[in-house]
Motif scaffolding. Structure first.
Motif, PDB file in Angstrom:
ATOM      1  N   ARG A   2       0.825  -1.204   0.000  1.00  0.00           N
ATOM      2  CA  ARG A   2       0.000   0.000   0.000  1.00  0.00           C
ATOM      3  C   ARG A   2       0.869   1.268   0.000  1.00  0.00           C
ATOM      4  O   ARG A   2       0.546   2.263  -0.639  1.00  0.00           O
ATOM      5  N   VAL A   3       1.971   1.222   0.746  1.00  0.00           N
ATOM      6  CA  VAL A   3       2.910   2.344   0.741  1.00  0.00           C
ATOM      7  C   VAL A   3       3.476   2.543  -0.667  1.00  0.00           C
ATOM      8  O   VAL A   3       3.516   3.670  -1.186  1.00  0.00           O
ATOM      9  N   THR A   4       3.896   1.449  -1.282  1.00  0.00           N
ATOM     10  CA  THR A   4       4.502   1.522  -2.610  1.00  0.00           C
ATOM     11  C   THR A   4       3.542   2.097  -3.641  1.00  0.00           C
ATOM     12  O   THR A   4       3.940   2.886  -4.514  1.00  0.00           O
ATOM     13  N   SER A   5       2.267   1.729  -3.547  1.00  0.00           N
ATOM     14  CA  SER A   5       1.284   2.184  -4.527  1.00  0.00           C
ATOM     15  C   SER A   5       0.651   3.528  -4.158  1.00  0.00           C
ATOM     16  O   SER A   5      -0.192   4.033  -4.906  1.00  0.00           O
ATOM     17  N   ASN A   6       1.048   4.072  -3.003  1.00  0.00           N
ATOM     18  CA  ASN A   6       0.501   5.356  -2.541  1.00  0.00           C
ATOM     19  C   ASN A   6      -1.028   5.303  -2.510  1.00  0.00           C
ATOM     20  O   ASN A   6      -1.709   6.225  -2.967  1.00  0.00           O
ATOM     21  N   ALA A   7      -1.565   4.213  -1.926  1.00  0.00           N
ATOM     22  CA  ALA A   7      -3.016   3.986  -1.935  1.00  0.00           C
ATOM     23  C   ALA A   7      -3.748   4.736  -0.833  1.00  0.00           C
ATOM     24  O   ALA A   7      -4.976   4.756  -0.818  1.00  0.00           O
ATOM     25  N   GLY A   8      -3.039   5.314   0.103  1.00  0.00           N
ATOM     26  CA  GLY A   8      -3.701   6.073   1.147  1.00  0.00           C
ATOM     27  C   GLY A   8      -3.888   5.288   2.432  1.00  0.00           C
ATOM     28  O   GLY A   8      -3.518   4.114   2.528  1.00  0.00           O
ATOM     29  N   PRO A   9      -4.471   5.930   3.438  1.00  0.00           N
ATOM     30  CA  PRO A   9      -4.662   5.285   4.747  1.00  0.00           C
ATOM     31  C   PRO A   9      -5.574   4.068   4.635  1.00  0.00           C
ATOM     32  O   PRO A   9      -6.308   3.893   3.657  1.00  0.00           O
ATOM     33  N   VAL A  10      -5.553   3.253   5.689  1.00  0.00           N
ATOM     34  CA  VAL A  10      -6.402   2.059   5.710  1.00  0.00           C
ATOM     35  C   VAL A  10      -6.719   1.701   7.157  1.00  0.00           C
ATOM     36  O   VAL A  10      -5.928   1.970   8.060  1.00  0.00           O
ATOM     37  N   THR A  11      -7.896   1.121   7.364  1.00  0.00           N
ATOM     38  CA  THR A  11      -8.295   0.641   8.690  1.00  0.00           C
ATOM     39  C   THR A  11      -8.080  -0.863   8.765  1.00  0.00           C
ATOM     40  O   THR A  11      -8.457  -1.599   7.848  1.00  0.00           O
ATOM     41  N   LEU A  12      -7.468  -1.316   9.849  1.00  0.00           N
ATOM     42  CA  LEU A  12      -7.280  -2.737  10.126  1.00  0.00           C
ATOM     43  C   LEU A  12      -8.303  -3.114  11.190  1.00  0.00           C
ATOM     44  O   LEU A  12      -8.223  -2.643  12.333  1.00  0.00           O
ATOM     45  N   LEU A  13      -9.284  -3.937  10.803  1.00  0.00           N
ATOM     46  CA  LEU A  13     -10.452  -4.178  11.644  1.00  0.00           C
ATOM     47  C   LEU A  13     -10.518  -5.625  12.110  1.00  0.00           C
ATOM     48  O   LEU A  13     -10.714  -6.542  11.315  1.00  0.00           O
ATOM     49  N   ASN A  14     -10.356  -5.829  13.423  1.00  0.00           N
ATOM     50  CA  ASN A  14     -10.477  -7.167  14.010  1.00  0.00           C
ATOM     51  C   ASN A  14     -11.937  -7.568  14.114  1.00  0.00           C
ATOM     52  O   ASN A  14     -12.787  -6.767  14.481  1.00  0.00           O
ATOM     53  N   CYS A  15     -12.219  -8.837  13.835  1.00  0.00           N
ATOM     54  CA  CYS A  15     -13.578  -9.378  13.961  1.00  0.00           C
ATOM     55  C   CYS A  15     -13.489 -10.689  14.744  1.00  0.00           C
ATOM     56  O   CYS A  15     -13.725 -11.770  14.186  1.00  0.00           O
ATOM     57  N   ASP A  16     -13.104 -10.595  16.018  1.00  0.00           N
ATOM     58  CA  ASP A  16     -12.816 -11.790  16.795  1.00  0.00           C
ATOM     59  C   ASP A  16     -13.015 -11.521  18.271  1.00  0.00           C
ATOM     60  O   ASP A  16     -13.502 -10.462  18.653  1.00  0.00           O
ATOM     61  N   ASN A  17     -12.602 -12.475  19.110  1.00  0.00           N
ATOM     62  CA  ASN A  17     -12.899 -12.416  20.540  1.00  0.00           C
ATOM     63  C   ASN A  17     -11.750 -11.933  21.408  1.00  0.00           C
ATOM     64  O   ASN A  17     -11.844 -12.007  22.629  1.00  0.00           O
ATOM     65  N   LEU A  18     -10.658 -11.459  20.821  1.00  0.00           N
ATOM     66  CA  LEU A  18      -9.563 -10.946  21.632  1.00  0.00           C
ATOM     67  C   LEU A  18     -10.004  -9.670  22.347  1.00  0.00           C
ATOM     68  O   LEU A  18     -10.546  -8.759  21.728  1.00  0.00           O
ATOM     69  N   ARG A  19      -9.787  -9.614  23.648  1.00  0.00           N
ATOM     70  CA  ARG A  19     -10.165  -8.424  24.422  1.00  0.00           C
ATOM     71  C   ARG A  19      -9.349  -7.228  23.947  1.00  0.00           C
ATOM     72  O   ARG A  19      -8.151  -7.329  23.718  1.00  0.00           O
ATOM     73  N   HIS A  20     -10.000  -6.059  23.811  1.00  0.00           N
ATOM     74  CA  HIS A  20      -9.350  -4.838  23.313  1.00  0.00           C
ATOM     75  C   HIS A  20      -8.618  -5.140  22.002  1.00  0.00           C
ATOM     76  O   HIS A  20      -7.458  -4.760  21.808  1.00  0.00           O
TER      77      HIS A  20
END
Length: 474
Positions: free
Chosen positions: A159-177
């Protein structure tokens, strides 16, 4: 492969298992049905499992059928078409990395089991875990890794190389916090790799909101395909089944836009913590309690244990006596109606039509004890309170582990975080309770605490007929 987005915005999801397809994909389908089709899903796996499911989904263009069933036994069937593209697994993750590097991809989401986070005894990233050591080497060679850290790091690089812009990394699981902890562990991983520029970009251009997900989703039984064919008129090779209940709570902290999920029932909040604690300690821990107890009592399905008065009393007492006092304190009330939530959870577990198996829910106990159960033990002991009810859960798991040790479980037990040699040594010890309670990977700073040892010992004695297999439920 030359990637072209199927929609204006893309959510790339890693882990096309049953839960994702019964949960996150359903919410995006609901949003499209409500008239907002700007977002679509692209999905793949970062490990070489479920190859048959990926092939089936590819042949069906990503579409599949969701069967839901209410506690009253009402069945509903829905065609889900929000997954617009299914990428085949291959070790380089080249296709997924290409999607991640596209400017239209605004969210990279993932479902990871507790064990998949490679947590050490401190609850942080285990830098010495073989998978982490291997992935650090891969990233240093410019390759993608096979853990969630190694995969995401490779995608962020692209993503850095392609200059694609910011991104959200979204967990969908049971780990606390889950969001904040994943961000911390990804930072540690990038430090191990020695990629300071990527670490700086990650800090500045990503967000990792905490989230809580909930829907009981059993492994699809063999007969599901025929039920779907009869009810929906479509021979679906990749159907999923789940309960009618569904919930998703997300902190509204996104880097580059998000779907309008609040339109379709997602709770967008400032802090997910009270919802997360209620779900992990009440639902997840009680689920494991019933699975371990049900297995020890000779049962196959979760609903059998949940509908057995003695086993149900164990789960009810654990929540009422020990969990609710931790989560709903004078001056710091929970926004969740905890007694009502407890009752709804137990009703959901008793849904016989779901036919969720003890085998599925009992897995990964070496992650669930420290993640789901130890926090309540720790808080009750710190307050000088009894842990008699919560101690039943580790006592049940130890009894379950002893059955595994003896080769007398009725199914294969899967536990990514378990060291089999160490687990066998606990069961072989002259005092298995003391050895179990001394395991730092389970109890961290509580390991060997005489109050814990005595409470688990007393729980084992109180429920010996169940734990030692002498017959019947408690």
């Amino acid at each position: 492969m030359s990637y072209s987005a199927a929609s204006e915005f893309v959510m790339l999801h890693l882990g096309l298992g049953s839960f994702h397809r019964a949960h996150q994909a359903v919410y995006l389908q609901a949003l499209a049905d409500a008239g907002d089709a700007r977002w679509s899903l692209v999905g793949t796996n970062i490990r070489p499992d479920m190859a048959d499911v990926l092939v089936a989904l590819q042949k069906q263009g990503g579409a599949y059928t969701l069967e839901t069933v209410s506690p009253a036994g009402e069945y509903r069937y829905q065609r889900i078409e929000s997954i617009r593209q299914v990428l085949p697994y291959e070790p380089s993750l080249a296709a997924a990395i290409e999607v991640a590097a596209h400017a239209s991809t605004r969210i990279i989401s993932f479902t990871v089991t507790e064990a998949g986070y490679c947590l050490g005894a401190s609850g942080q990233l285990d830098a010495n875990a073989p998978e982490i050591v291997a992935d650090v080497g891969k990233l240093q060679r410019g390759e993608a890794g096979s853990t969630i850290y190694g995969a995401d790091a490779a995608m962020l690089r692209a993503r850095v190389t392609s200059n694609a812009g910011p991104v959200t990394l979204l967990n969908c699981d049971n780990l606390r916090h889950n969001g904040e902890r994943f961000r911390t562990m990804l930072r540690t991983f990038l430090e191990l790799v020695g990629d300071a520029p990527l670490l700086a970009w990650m800090e500045a251009h990503t967000r990792c909101p905490n989230a809580m997900v909930d829907r009981i989703t059993p492994r699809p039984p063999p007969e599901l395909r025929e039920r779907v064919r009869r009810a929906a008129g479509w021979d679906d090779a990749a159907p999923v089944s789940g309960e009618s209940f569904i919930q998703w709570v997300i902190e509204d902290d996104f880097a580059y836009g998000r779907p309008g999920w609040e339109r379709v029932g997602v709770q967008m909040v400032q802090s997910v913590s009270p919802y997360e604690e209620a779900k992990i300690r009440i639902l997840n821990a009680s689920h494991s309690c019933i699975a371990w107890a049900g297995t020890l009592a000779g049962m196959r399905f979760i609903h059998e244990g949940a509908l057995t008065p003695g086993i149900r009393r164990l789960a009810y007492a654990y929540v009422t006596d020990d969990v609710i006092p931790c989560l709903d304190k004078p001056g710091a009330p929970s926004p969740v109606d905890l007694p009502s939530y407890r009752d709804v959870v137990l009703e959901r577990f008793g849904n016989a039509a779901v036919r969720d198996t003890n085998q599925r829910v009992a897995m990964d106990g070496f992650s669930k004890i420290p993640g789901f159960i130890a926090p309540t033990v720790r808080e009750r002991l710190a307050a000088g309170q009894s842990i008699a009810s919560v101690a039943v859960l580790p006592a049940l798991f130890l009894g379950f582990l002893q059955r595994w040790h003896a080769g007398s479980l009725p199914y294969d037990y899967q536990d990514q975080a378990m060291d089999p040699a160490a687990a066998h040594a606990v069961c072989d010890a002259a005092d298995p309770v003391a050895a179990f309670c001394a395991d730092a990977s389970l109890w961290n700073e509580l390991a060997g605490d005489p109050r814990l040892v005595e409470a688990v010992r007393q729980a084992t004695r109180r429920h010996a007929a169940l734990i030692e297999g002498e017959g019947g439920a408690p």
